[in-house]
Design a protein around this motif. Sequence first.
Motif, PDB file in Angstrom:
ATOM      1  N   ALA A 573      20.217  -5.068   6.228  1.00 26.33           N
ATOM      2  CA  ALA A 573      21.738  -4.930   6.213  1.00 26.33           C
ATOM      3  C   ALA A 573      22.461  -5.981   6.025  1.00 26.33           C
ATOM      4  CB  ALA A 573      21.957  -3.981   7.386  1.00 26.33           C
ATOM      5  N   CYS A 574      21.849  -7.405   6.268  1.00 22.41           N
ATOM      6  CA  CYS A 574      22.700  -8.469   6.015  1.00 22.41           C
ATOM      7  C   CYS A 574      22.212  -9.038   4.792  1.00 22.41           C
ATOM      8  CB  CYS A 574      22.553  -9.422   7.232  1.00 22.41           C
ATOM      9  SG  CYS A 574      22.968  -8.736   8.832  1.00 22.41           S
ATOM     10  N   THR A 575      21.336  -8.533   4.022  1.00 26.52           N
ATOM     11  CA  THR A 575      21.190  -9.099   2.667  1.00 26.52           C
ATOM     12  C   THR A 575      21.944  -8.577   1.226  1.00 26.52           C
ATOM     13  OG1 THR A 575      19.281  -9.939   3.464  1.00 26.52           O
ATOM     14  CG2 THR A 575      19.149  -9.779   1.267  1.00 26.52           C
ATOM     15  N   TRP A 576      22.314  -9.275   0.391  1.00 31.09           N
ATOM     16  CA  TRP A 576      22.835  -8.651  -0.740  1.00 31.09           C
ATOM     17  C   TRP A 576      22.421  -9.231  -2.023  1.00 31.09           C
ATOM     18  CZ3 TRP A 576      25.712  -9.893   3.666  1.00 31.09           C
ATOM     19  CH2 TRP A 576      26.483  -9.087   4.043  1.00 31.09           C
ATOM     20  N   GLY A 577      22.315  -8.545  -3.043  1.00 26.91           N
ATOM     21  CA  GLY A 577      21.727  -8.761  -4.259  1.00 26.91           C
ATOM     22  C   GLY A 577      20.341  -8.366  -4.294  1.00 26.91           C
ATOM     23  N   SER A 578      19.514  -8.201  -5.447  1.00 26.70           N
ATOM     24  CA  SER A 578      18.486  -7.749  -5.798  1.00 26.70           C
ATOM     25  C   SER A 578      17.246  -8.106  -5.060  1.00 26.70           C
ATOM     26  CB  SER A 578      18.064  -7.830  -7.302  1.00 26.70           C
ATOM     27  OG  SER A 578      16.934  -7.338  -7.650  1.00 26.70           O
ATOM     28  N   GLY A 579      16.462  -7.278  -4.629  1.00 27.26           N
ATOM     29  CA  GLY A 579      15.371  -7.764  -3.851  1.00 27.26           C
ATOM     30  C   GLY A 579      14.067  -8.214  -4.431  1.00 27.26           C
ATOM     31  N   ASP A 580      14.476  -8.042  -5.967  1.00 29.56           N
ATOM     32  CA  ASP A 580      13.407  -8.904  -6.734  1.00 29.56           C
ATOM     33  C   ASP A 580      13.933 -10.181  -7.281  1.00 29.56           C
ATOM     34  OD1 ASP A 580      11.728  -6.557  -6.461  1.00 29.56           O
ATOM     35  OD2 ASP A 580      12.533  -5.674  -8.208  1.00 29.56           O
ATOM     36  N   ALA A 581      15.237 -10.561  -6.740  1.00 31.15           N
ATOM     37  CA  ALA A 581      15.709 -11.927  -7.162  1.00 31.15           C
ATOM     38  C   ALA A 581      14.764 -12.992  -7.084  1.00 31.15           C
ATOM     39  CB  ALA A 581      17.038 -12.039  -6.543  1.00 31.15           C
ATOM     40  N   PRO A 582      14.549 -13.907  -7.944  1.00 38.23           N
ATOM     41  CA  PRO A 582      13.594 -15.120  -7.843  1.00 38.23           C
ATOM     42  C   PRO A 582      14.443 -16.090  -6.790  1.00 38.23           C
ATOM     43  CG  PRO A 582      14.870 -15.112 -10.081  1.00 38.23           C
ATOM     44  CD  PRO A 582      15.376 -13.738  -9.098  1.00 38.23           C
ATOM     45  N   ARG A 583      15.679 -16.163  -6.503  1.00 36.12           N
ATOM     46  CA  ARG A 583      16.149 -17.132  -5.722  1.00 36.12           C
ATOM     47  C   ARG A 583      16.783 -16.531  -4.505  1.00 36.12           C
ATOM     48  NH1 ARG A 583      20.498 -20.720  -8.836  1.00 36.12           N
ATOM     49  NH2 ARG A 583      20.393 -21.740  -6.653  1.00 36.12           N
ATOM     50  N   HIS A 584      16.195 -16.900  -3.112  1.00 39.07           N
ATOM     51  CA  HIS A 584      16.837 -16.396  -1.996  1.00 39.07           C
ATOM     52  C   HIS A 584      17.315 -17.554  -0.958  1.00 39.07           C
ATOM     53  CE1 HIS A 584      15.687 -13.813   1.684  1.00 39.07           C
ATOM     54  NE2 HIS A 584      16.816 -13.909   1.692  1.00 39.07           N
ATOM     55  N   LEU A 585      18.498 -17.141  -0.655  1.00 37.40           N
ATOM     56  CA  LEU A 585      19.393 -18.220  -0.033  1.00 37.40           C
ATOM     57  C   LEU A 585      19.696 -17.443   1.315  1.00 37.40           C
ATOM     58  CD1 LEU A 585      21.819 -18.977  -2.767  1.00 37.40           C
ATOM     59  CD2 LEU A 585      19.904 -19.961  -2.404  1.00 37.40           C
ATOM     60  N   TYR A 586      19.794 -18.423   2.522  1.00 36.25           N
ATOM     61  CA  TYR A 586      20.173 -18.090   3.613  1.00 36.25           C
ATOM     62  C   TYR A 586      21.495 -18.579   3.924  1.00 36.25           C
ATOM     63  CZ  TYR A 586      16.569 -15.180   6.169  1.00 36.25           C
ATOM     64  OH  TYR A 586      15.612 -14.103   6.482  1.00 36.25           O
ATOM     65  N   LEU A 587      22.479 -18.035   4.622  1.00 38.34           N
ATOM     66  CA  LEU A 587      23.748 -18.479   5.292  1.00 38.34           C
ATOM     67  C   LEU A 587      23.632 -18.461   6.745  1.00 38.34           C
ATOM     68  CD1 LEU A 587      26.559 -19.877   4.995  1.00 38.34           C
ATOM     69  CD2 LEU A 587      27.334 -17.443   4.871  1.00 38.34           C
ATOM     70  N   VAL A 588      23.743 -19.272   7.372  1.00 34.57           N
ATOM     71  CA  VAL A 588      23.797 -19.485   8.804  1.00 34.57           C
ATOM     72  C   VAL A 588      24.829 -20.135   9.347  1.00 34.57           C
ATOM     73  CG1 VAL A 588      21.049 -19.211   8.843  1.00 34.57           C
ATOM     74  CG2 VAL A 588      22.185 -21.277   9.086  1.00 34.57           C
ATOM     75  N   ALA A 648      13.117 -17.943  12.974  1.00 34.93           N
ATOM     76  CA  ALA A 648      11.928 -17.255  12.945  1.00 34.93           C
ATOM     77  C   ALA A 648      12.191 -16.600  11.544  1.00 34.93           C
ATOM     78  CB  ALA A 648      11.791 -16.357  14.137  1.00 34.93           C
ATOM     79  N   MET A 649      13.134 -15.992  11.315  1.00 34.37           N
ATOM     80  CA  MET A 649      13.472 -15.149   9.835  1.00 34.37           C
ATOM     81  C   MET A 649      13.326 -16.175   8.777  1.00 34.37           C
ATOM     82  SD  MET A 649      16.569 -13.052  11.341  1.00 34.37           S
ATOM     83  CE  MET A 649      17.014 -12.549   9.686  1.00 34.37           C
TER      84      MET A 649
END
Length: 806
Positions: A573-588, A648-649
């Motif tokens: 629920a806290c993730t935006w964008g395509s699940g197949d996107a090659p780039r994954h970023l985290y904001l903390v 952990a995530m």
Amino acid sequence: MPLRRDIQGLRALAVLAVIGAHAAGWPRGGFAGVDVFFVISGFVITGMLLREQHEAGRIRLSRFYGRRARRLVPAALVTVGAVVGTAYALFGRARAEQILWDGISALLLVSNWRFTQQGTDYFDAGDAVSPLQNFWSLSVEEQFYLVWPGLLIVSLLFVPAVARRGRAAAAVAAGWAVVVIAASFGWALLQGSSAPTAAYFSTATRAWEFALGALLAAGVPLLRRLPAALGALLAWIGVAGIVASLVLIDMTAVGFPGPWAAAPTLATALALAGGVTAPPRALFLWTNPVAVVVGNASYSLYLWHFPVVVFAAALLPASPWSLPLTLAIIAVVGFASYAIIEQPLRYAPFLGGRVPATAAADAEEPAVEASDAAEPAPPAVAPVVPVVRAPEIATRRPAGWQPGTRYFPGSPRTAAQSAAAEPVEVVAASVPEVVPVEPVSAAPVVEAPRVPSVAMADSAAGAIAAPMAAWRERFRTQVALAAAGLVAAALLVVLVVQVQQPRPLPPTAGGTGEAAPAIEDPTAALQADLAAAVSATAWPDLHPSIDEVMAQSSGANPAHDCFAPTPQPDAAACTWGSGDAPRHLYLVGDSTAMAYAPALKALAEQSGGAIRVTTVGLYGCRFTDVLVQNDDPAVMQACTQRKNDVAAMIAADHPEQVLVSNAYTLGRTADGRDLSAADLIAAEAAEMARYGMPGRIVYLEAPPEGAPLGNCYTRVGSPYACATSITPVWRDMQAATAAAAAASGDRVVDALAFTCWQDVCPAFAGTLPIRYDQTHLTVDYAAHLAPYLRWALDGAAAAGAQAPPG
């Protein structure tokens, strides 16, 4: 009992300390003047209740609450009405509606509950503080007096009737006072350290201060045995203790009101105890006429001082004259309220009051009020009897009274009257004389009695008109003079505001002197909007409006639940964008990171399926390897676990980059140790090192602190009133972040590029408000920054690709 001038002097000291602390920031412990008021109140009110029990054999709640209503309600009602009306004329809708509810809470005597529920930090002057926030203390006081008199009445029912007028009543009051002091002070010690904001506003943590005054009142018969010299010594020691407390107590210290409020309250108790026997001339420092006058008006001065401080901050530009003018307005408005509203309506006959016989009775809750005297029983009317010659009756009119002339106590005598007070005339006995009548016929003739109907009507009218006339005579001059002074002060304020309106700084030719950015760099467009905002002379048509973003606050943020203490955030629920996107970023991070979430959400949705972003954290919880103190117990309880869960995530997802943002303000550890800017950034870098991603951490600088919109944004003001400069603390945090990032090969995103122009930070850019409070970006402006963040992150990625491994 005579008026105790030393009590009025103590009130003057307390109210001046409170005004100084709120208006000028000195004395730094001036807020403890409220605690001085609480002890005085408990002493005076309990003393009045015990005197009434002694003299009348019972405590009459109707009279008690009637007195307090006449004493407190008129001035409070006018203050609240004036403040709410001014708020609607001056501030935006969201701010005005908040103040309206503050006013309703004040009139319902629950202000302290409202501010506790809101989590208001009373010591943070940077917040958009309510101009009615000072009403919290009145709510606490009246909540105490909703219970205390009834507690005494019920307890006295178990005392034999013959003992209720004696020392038994004082003993009952003393016993309950000891119980309240022990329970309330103990609770203050516990809550003062765990929940300081709630403790500050709580009646439960303040009741011991009233009870301390009550205990002192119960012991007055014993205190009267003190030698005058010893009483004077105690009073001087007490006042010295009050002054020391006002100067030395730190408003940011943990543990108020327990235990630190014990210093000013015990000192006040000493001053009151000594004043029982000390002659006023020995206490000249606070029994002089000036101190007594200020003490008499202390209630009105207290009511008005905080609204004036808040409104002056919104209307008056910063200048050497701002503080003197603010203090002058407080004095004028406060004394005008006392002379026009508080005093006249307290004694108004149509409200059940009586005009005081002497000026001494004008003081707040004097030893004996004129209205406390026993009301005389209505005169008995003699029945009409047959064969009565007009009786000679006792009259209370003075010698020399002429028919058609109304006389009332205090009125000037006529020329026919003696200049000296003359005794009441008793013409004859009140028993009517029966006269025999000569018979004319068999039937007896009865002389018609002379019924004094006209005289009785005149007497009744006089009984109604006389108190009103005396009331008008007593107060009309002071009301007229005070009203004239108030009008003159208002005109002066309007003139000053018009003359000293702030002027925006014109744009400086040549910009910052830096080289022009590349075409693809959106910095130039952002800086152009900021420059236009800094030089604006009027508020543009903003979409959304300042009112709307203030009302929405953080509730409009799509990632709000991802940063809440409960429930545990759902990564999906806290993730935006395509699940197949090659780039994954985290904001903390804390709420600063949450404010950036709409920008990362827009970036992912505009990336064409190339980027997805997960935003998780906890507002109020800095992502550092030390636990930083926060006023919210829920945040403190969840913070450490939330940081572990996020780590952990990240370990499970292996994102390309982690963006982190925390507040650029100083803080303390959970055990109270101060943390410097370098300490906080080092702790943040240590927390990021847990992720094992050197060179792939991006530090998003927190925006520089903005102005409190609730104070600076007005319908009549300039946008420049809401512009701020960059604080030294922010600069220190920026420098420490740059050093930490350089040491680990990480990147920093410059927040000044989209929040400030030439070190001036406006409240809007283009048609968008930048912040909804002093710290956090609005949802719309954050989303507007998506192209800039995309450019900054691409640059960071390129730099990371060129960096040596390891």
